[in-house]
Design a protein around this motif. Structure first.
Motif, PDB file in Angstrom:
ATOM      1  N   GLU A   1       5.369 -24.056  37.212  1.00 58.08           N
ATOM      2  CA  GLU A   1       4.317 -24.478  35.780  1.00 58.08           C
ATOM      3  C   GLU A   1       5.153 -25.470  35.070  1.00 58.08           C
ATOM      4  OE1 GLU A   1       2.927 -23.568  31.826  1.00 58.08           O
ATOM      5  OE2 GLU A   1       5.049 -23.855  32.455  1.00 58.08           O
ATOM      6  N   GLU A   2       6.194 -25.439  34.880  1.00 62.10           N
ATOM      7  CA  GLU A   2       7.041 -26.431  34.006  1.00 62.10           C
ATOM      8  C   GLU A   2       6.870 -27.863  34.221  1.00 62.10           C
ATOM      9  OE1 GLU A   2       7.739 -25.597  30.862  1.00 62.10           O
ATOM     10  OE2 GLU A   2       8.477 -23.734  30.983  1.00 62.10           O
TER      11      GLU A   2
ATOM     12  N   ASP B   1       2.132 -16.185  28.857  1.00 61.58           N
ATOM     13  CA  ASP B   1       3.055 -17.199  28.340  1.00 61.58           C
ATOM     14  C   ASP B   1       3.608 -16.970  27.011  1.00 61.58           C
ATOM     15  OD1 ASP B   1       4.777 -19.483  28.661  1.00 61.58           O
ATOM     16  OD2 ASP B   1       3.271 -20.332  29.915  1.00 61.58           O
ATOM     17  N   THR B   2       4.690 -17.998  26.601  1.00 64.46           N
ATOM     18  CA  THR B   2       4.861 -17.904  25.479  1.00 64.46           C
ATOM     19  C   THR B   2       4.140 -19.141  24.508  1.00 64.46           C
ATOM     20  OG1 THR B   2       6.617 -19.675  25.933  1.00 64.46           O
ATOM     21  CG2 THR B   2       7.542 -17.417  25.841  1.00 64.46           C
TER      22      THR B   2
ATOM     23  N   HIS C   1       4.304 -17.445  35.005  1.00 63.43           N
ATOM     24  CA  HIS C   1       5.080 -18.468  35.541  1.00 63.43           C
ATOM     25  C   HIS C   1       6.536 -18.075  35.502  1.00 63.43           C
ATOM     26  CE1 HIS C   1       7.177 -21.074  32.416  1.00 63.43           C
ATOM     27  NE2 HIS C   1       5.872 -20.715  31.708  1.00 63.43           N
TER      28      HIS C   1
ATOM     29  N   ASP D   1      10.776 -18.176  27.572  1.00 63.13           N
ATOM     30  CA  ASP D   1       9.740 -18.989  28.294  1.00 63.13           C
ATOM     31  C   ASP D   1      10.267 -19.188  29.441  1.00 63.13           C
ATOM     32  OD1 ASP D   1       7.655 -20.730  29.044  1.00 63.13           O
ATOM     33  OD2 ASP D   1       8.331 -22.429  27.766  1.00 63.13           O
ATOM     34  N   ASN D   2       9.742 -18.249  30.603  1.00 62.24           N
ATOM     35  CA  ASN D   2       8.740 -17.510  30.466  1.00 62.24           C
ATOM     36  C   ASN D   2       9.016 -16.282  30.995  1.00 62.24           C
ATOM     37  OD1 ASN D   2       5.837 -17.198  29.782  1.00 62.24           O
ATOM     38  ND2 ASN D   2       5.246 -16.954  31.948  1.00 62.24           N
TER      39      ASN D   2
HETATM   40 ZN   LIG Z   1       5.884 -21.429  29.571  1.00 67.49          ZN
END
Ligand SMILES: [Zn+2]
Length: 352
Positions: free
Chosen positions: A215-216, A238-239, A69, A185-186
């Protein structure tokens, strides 16, 4: 490091990923066979099979979607008052405890960085010199935050409107063997995807790297991209939480810094495909790439919506362990970044 710094310092909150997309598009020039932006704004980059030697590509190759993302947590302007103070609503999960006395950047036009304005964000509370004891113990809530641009009200009203993106302003720095920045992130996963594809020369599978949007705020871009692409396998990059720090017992650390790429078995939105987890793990062991298993009790990744797209997709999340997630001092270890990149490239090269 230049690419990662550019990625981390380019504003792009959910639904306002334009600048990040442009940056990635420029970086991947020539790396894929086809690049396009889908309806929601995700960048879809397809590379057809490139088998080694004189082998012919399969007629129906395995299709792998790799999702990273592009969006970061931030704010949208919700109101400009008569004194020129700006109110915002969060886009993504902020912890109000990390939002005192922050410099911010207001972006009135996603296409024109030159229109950006600096500001200072504070909660509407009394300074410590005059605050009552009860006030001092209180953590302000997100809706109490306001932004001061240092400009007269009429000028602010001319320049800033409801819906404009606002991001925090913070330094990108090398600290010890780590990188510290906001929105690792990210963006660190975007970096992993780009660098892994640059590394990868031959592969039997069709690889579709998707730099997803929103995404968030609920894994939204990955949902529509996966629906359209119908991949056989989906890897979310991702993280993940890395709480191997004072104040948190070891069993709650989720991942550990410097211990390599995190193979996520489960998070709040999906359970990793059993065979994929085994495959990634044995591949990492075979290639001598540092790795660790992890489970994130809450929060999800793009794997959550990819997994349930269409008739279902075999998915897993590969993560970079990140300390202090969702603050402006997110921290990743260089070895973990490299391990994640190497493991992804090795996997993509191995799929039949
Ligand atoms: Zn993320």
């Amino acid at each position: 490091m230049k690419l990662l710094e550019a990625l981390c310092t380019t504003p792009g909150v959910p639904g306002r990923e334009h600048r990040v997309r442009k940056l990635i598009e420029a970086e991947i020039d020539g790396l894929f066979d086809e690049v396009r932006t889908d309806t929601m704004g995700s960048l879809i980059c397809t590379r057809r099979p490139r088998p080694a030697g004189k082998k012919k590509p399969a007629a129906n190759p395995t299709r792998i979607m790799v999702a990273a993302h592009m969006d970061q947590i931030g704010f949208l302007v919700s109101h400009v008052d008569d004194k020129g103070f700006i109110r915002v609503v969060p886009a993504g999960g902020f912890d109000a405890r990390n939002l005192f006395a922050r410099m911010v950047t207001i972006c009135p036009d996603v296409h024109k960085p030159e229109s950006d304005l600096p500001g200072v964000m504070n909660p509407g509370v009394k300074p410590i010199h005059v605050a009552e004891q009860a006030d001092r113990n209180k953590v302000p809530e997100l809706h109490e935050l306001f932004i001061d641009t240092g400009l007269p009200a009429d000028e602010v009203k001319k320049k800033v409107k409801v819906g404009d993106m606002v991001v925090l302003r913070a330094a990108f720095a090398k600290v010890g063997h780590t990188v510290v920045s906001q929105c690792l992130d990210n963006r660190v996963a975007c970096w992993v995807a780009v660098r892994a594809m640059q590394k990868l020369k031959h592969h039997a599978a069709e690889i579709i790297a998707v730099f997803t949007v929103q995404e968030e705020v609920g894994l939204r871009g990955a949902r529509t991209s996966a629906y359209a692409l119908r991949p056989h396998i989906g890897i979310a990059l991702d993280t993940t939480l890395c709480i191997d720090i004072p104040g948190t017992p070891g069993e709650m650390s989720v991942s550990r810094q410097g211990q390599g790429a995190a193979i996520t078995c489960m998070d709040g939105a999906s359970i990793g495909d059993y065979e994929l987890i085994e495959q990634f793990e044995s591949l990492a062991a075979r290639k001598g790439i540092r790795h660790q298993r992890s489970i994130m009790p809450r929060g999800g990744t793009d794997a959550g919506t990819m997994q349930a797209a269409g008739e279902g997709v075999r998915t897993m999340t590969l993560s970079v362990p990140t300390r202090y997630i969702h603050t402006v001092t997110e921290m990743v270890h260089e070895d973990d970044m490299h391990a994640t990149r190497d493991l992804l490239a090795a996997y993509l090269g191995e799929v039949k």
